[in-house]
Scaffold this motif. Structure first.
Motif, PDB file in Angstrom:
ATOM      1  N   MET A 231      48.657  44.520  39.985  1.00  0.00           N
ATOM      2  CA  MET A 231      47.838  43.371  39.606  1.00  0.00           C
ATOM      3  C   MET A 231      48.106  42.195  40.542  1.00  0.00           C
ATOM      4  O   MET A 231      47.175  41.466  40.933  1.00  0.00           O
ATOM      5  CB  MET A 231      48.148  42.982  38.161  1.00  0.00           C
ATOM      6  CG  MET A 231      47.179  41.996  37.574  1.00  0.00           C
ATOM      7  SD  MET A 231      45.542  42.738  37.333  1.00  0.00           S
ATOM      8  CE  MET A 231      44.703  41.369  36.530  1.00  0.00           C
ATOM      9  N   ALA A 232      49.370  42.052  40.936  1.00  0.00           N
ATOM     10  CA  ALA A 232      49.718  40.950  41.841  1.00  0.00           C
ATOM     11  C   ALA A 232      49.036  41.109  43.194  1.00  0.00           C
ATOM     12  O   ALA A 232      48.588  40.123  43.798  1.00  0.00           O
ATOM     13  CB  ALA A 232      51.234  40.890  42.016  1.00  0.00           C
ATOM     14  N   ASN A 235      45.527  39.965  42.868  1.00  0.00           N
ATOM     15  CA  ASN A 235      45.453  38.505  42.770  1.00  0.00           C
ATOM     16  C   ASN A 235      45.658  37.837  44.125  1.00  0.00           C
ATOM     17  O   ASN A 235      44.976  36.859  44.460  1.00  0.00           O
ATOM     18  CB  ASN A 235      46.508  38.000  41.778  1.00  0.00           C
ATOM     19  CG  ASN A 235      46.192  38.387  40.347  1.00  0.00           C
ATOM     20  OD1 ASN A 235      45.058  38.737  40.021  1.00  0.00           O
ATOM     21  ND2 ASN A 235      47.187  38.354  39.486  1.00  0.00           N
ATOM     22  N   GLY A 238      42.595  37.643  46.109  1.00  0.00           N
ATOM     23  CA  GLY A 238      41.494  36.874  45.549  1.00  0.00           C
ATOM     24  C   GLY A 238      40.741  37.530  44.416  1.00  0.00           C
ATOM     25  O   GLY A 238      39.690  37.031  43.998  1.00  0.00           O
ATOM     26  N   TYR A 239      41.256  38.637  43.860  1.00  0.00           N
ATOM     27  CA  TYR A 239      40.578  39.329  42.764  1.00  0.00           C
ATOM     28  C   TYR A 239      41.318  39.028  41.462  1.00  0.00           C
ATOM     29  O   TYR A 239      42.545  39.105  41.397  1.00  0.00           O
ATOM     30  CB  TYR A 239      40.538  40.835  43.016  1.00  0.00           C
ATOM     31  CG  TYR A 239      39.838  41.204  44.311  1.00  0.00           C
ATOM     32  CD1 TYR A 239      38.456  41.246  44.387  1.00  0.00           C
ATOM     33  CD2 TYR A 239      40.574  41.485  45.458  1.00  0.00           C
ATOM     34  CE1 TYR A 239      37.816  41.565  45.573  1.00  0.00           C
ATOM     35  CE2 TYR A 239      39.944  41.813  46.652  1.00  0.00           C
ATOM     36  CZ  TYR A 239      38.568  41.850  46.697  1.00  0.00           C
ATOM     37  OH  TYR A 239      37.939  42.165  47.881  1.00  0.00           O
ATOM     38  N   ARG A 240      40.559  38.712  40.407  1.00  0.00           N
ATOM     39  CA  ARG A 240      41.158  38.331  39.133  1.00  0.00           C
ATOM     40  C   ARG A 240      40.565  39.150  37.981  1.00  0.00           C
ATOM     41  O   ARG A 240      39.963  38.610  37.058  1.00  0.00           O
ATOM     42  CB  ARG A 240      40.921  36.843  38.853  1.00  0.00           C
ATOM     43  CG  ARG A 240      41.531  35.879  39.859  1.00  0.00           C
ATOM     44  CD  ARG A 240      43.052  35.820  39.719  1.00  0.00           C
ATOM     45  NE  ARG A 240      43.632  34.740  40.517  1.00  0.00           N
ATOM     46  CZ  ARG A 240      43.932  34.847  41.802  1.00  0.00           C
ATOM     47  NH1 ARG A 240      43.694  35.992  42.445  1.00  0.00           N
ATOM     48  NH2 ARG A 240      44.469  33.832  42.451  1.00  0.00           N
ATOM     49  N   PRO A 241      40.730  40.463  37.988  1.00  0.00           N
ATOM     50  CA  PRO A 241      40.228  41.249  36.857  1.00  0.00           C
ATOM     51  C   PRO A 241      41.100  41.056  35.629  1.00  0.00           C
ATOM     52  O   PRO A 241      42.280  40.682  35.733  1.00  0.00           O
ATOM     53  CB  PRO A 241      40.325  42.689  37.375  1.00  0.00           C
ATOM     54  CG  PRO A 241      41.474  42.652  38.339  1.00  0.00           C
ATOM     55  CD  PRO A 241      41.401  41.290  38.998  1.00  0.00           C
ATOM     56  N   ASP A 242      40.542  41.302  34.465  1.00  0.00           N
ATOM     57  CA  ASP A 242      41.307  41.270  33.220  1.00  0.00           C
ATOM     58  C   ASP A 242      42.214  42.502  33.195  1.00  0.00           C
ATOM     59  O   ASP A 242      41.753  43.632  33.391  1.00  0.00           O
ATOM     60  CB  ASP A 242      40.345  41.274  32.033  1.00  0.00           C
ATOM     61  CG  ASP A 242      41.069  41.154  30.700  1.00  0.00           C
ATOM     62  OD1 ASP A 242      42.312  41.018  30.701  1.00  0.00           O
ATOM     63  OD2 ASP A 242      40.400  41.202  29.653  1.00  0.00           O
ATOM     64  N   LEU A 243      43.491  42.305  32.962  1.00  0.00           N
ATOM     65  CA  LEU A 243      44.438  43.424  32.993  1.00  0.00           C
ATOM     66  C   LEU A 243      44.190  44.427  31.874  1.00  0.00           C
ATOM     67  O   LEU A 243      44.402  45.629  32.048  1.00  0.00           O
ATOM     68  CB  LEU A 243      45.871  42.882  32.907  1.00  0.00           C
ATOM     69  CG  LEU A 243      47.003  43.920  32.919  1.00  0.00           C
ATOM     70  CD1 LEU A 243      46.961  44.752  34.193  1.00  0.00           C
ATOM     71  CD2 LEU A 243      48.366  43.250  32.770  1.00  0.00           C
TER      72      LEU A 243
END
Length: 387
Positions: A231-232, A235, A238-243
């Motif tokens: 996930m890091a 991020n 520049g990607y911010r998906p819901d975990l």
């Protein structure tokens, strides 16, 4: 959708699949065999893992239009290699794999569980991982001692290629090892027959030793060493998906792969960097195709993984283990460095590392669990003294 397709993203995806598969498939096979899988069951597990991570990567990437790469849990496979056989044999290990898949799904549905795993002190989680990896990371040295010429050639190629392009170092070592083994070993007919997929269904059972010695540390390692770093990486690019949906997706595919021998699939970190970084495409909105292509390549590789497993079974174990050890050196160094970074938690991390690396097995439970327990007790005592 097709307008965002590009040759650059395709090449990045193919490279990621080759690196992801070639650099750690030997670790996965060794781990499955260590917990009691037969060669046929290990081949089935490798196939199930490759297909599961390929399909889940494709579906998640298409769903979110982001380069969401999925991988098998390499630290988890290393954990299996050190855990060894448990009461109930491989069916009990498969039962533990199912529990891990269910726990990952629950972590995606129930945010407090995900937060609880993330709250495990990072030094202890990293120390446990370093202790798990130590034994395998010693294998290249032992290979040089047992097979000086072949062992030195494999290590030398890995070192030289790493100076040029680190991401290709382990695949280069794999190629050299394959050539060396093929030139010195008589391959059985099973290698050719193994080209066809042969899924083996294992009826799972539950045992306390497998749940405590495999399921608990495997879940912690997969979450702390794979899903959170994966996930890091997204991020950072520049990607911010819901975990939550990502955990539910990988957990579901872990559940589907487990009866066929797959231990766990999770968010990728290294291959995620290949697919999510600027090398995949200058335009971030078009990089998701790299993860899709990577997923397709994983499915294809999974369908011929039986040949890879048969080849490993016919090979000198020391050379295959050497390649696996080289593949894990980076993870070992990173985890050990992170474990020892904080002065006030260093002693607890050292205790976790030593107990885990000792290979201690008590009440049928592997050292990874006891290491985490011992380190947690030391950390709690230190905090109580500081009061």
């Amino acid at each position: 959708m097709l307008r965002s397709f590009s040759v650059q993203a395709t090449s990045a995806g193919l490279l990621a699949a080759f690196v992801g598969f070639a650099s750690s498939f030997a670790v996965c096979v060794n781990g499955l065999v260590a917990v009691g899988a037969s060669p046929a069951e290990a081949a089935s597990g490798l196939m199930a893992l490759a297909v599961a991570m390929g399909l889940s990567g494709i579906l998640l990437s298409v769903r979110f239009r982001m380069p969401i790469s999925v991988a098998w849990s390499t630290p988890g496979a290393a954990l299996l290699a050190t855990a060894g056989a448990v009461d109930g044999g491989f069916p009990a290990a498969v039962g533990a794999f199912l529990v891990v898949g269910a726990a990952i799904v629950v972590a995606g549905l129930w945010k407090p569980l995900g937060r609880a795993v993330a709250a495990i002190p990072a030094p202890l989680a990293n120390a446990m991982l370093a202790g798990v990896l130590l034994g395998l990371c010693l294998k290249p040295v032992k290979a040089v001692a047992a097979e000086p010429v072949l062992g030195l050639v494999i290590v030398a190629v890995w070192a030289l290629v790493a100076r040029w392009k680190r991401v290709l170092a382990v695949p280069a070592a794999v190629i050299v090892a394959v050539v060396a083994i093929a030139a010195t070993t008589t391959m059985p007919a099973g290698v050719v027959a193994g080209l066809a997929p042969h899924p083996v269904f294992t009826v799972p059972t539950l045992s306390v030793s497998a749940l405590v010695g495999i399921a608990v540390p495997l879940f912690i390692v997969t979450m702390a060493s794979q899903n959170i770093p994966g996930m890091a990486v997204l991020n950072v690019n520049g990607y911010r998906p819901d975990l939550g949906p990502l955990l539910r997706g990988t957990g579901l595919f872990t559940l589907l792969a487990a009866p066929f021998g797959g231990h766990a699939v999770n968010l990728a970190a290294i291959t995620a960097a290949l697919c999510a970084g600027p090398d995949a495409h200058p335009d971030p909105s078009r990089r998701w195709w790299a993860a899709v292509v990577c997923g397709v390549a994983y499915v294809v590789l999974g369908l011929v993984s039986g040949a890879a497993t048969a080849f490993i079974a016919a090979s000198p174990p020391v050379l295959i283990e050497a390649v696996a050890g080289l593949a894990l050196l980076g993870a070992f160094g990173a985890s050990l460095s992170a474990a020892m970074a904080a002065n006030e938690e260093r002693e607890a991390a050292v205790v976790t590392f030593v107990v885990t690396a000792s290979g201690l097995s008590f009440l049928g439970v592997s050292g990874a669990f006891w290491g985490l327990l011992a380190g947690g007790a030391m950390l709690g005592l230190a905090r109580f003294r500081r009061g």
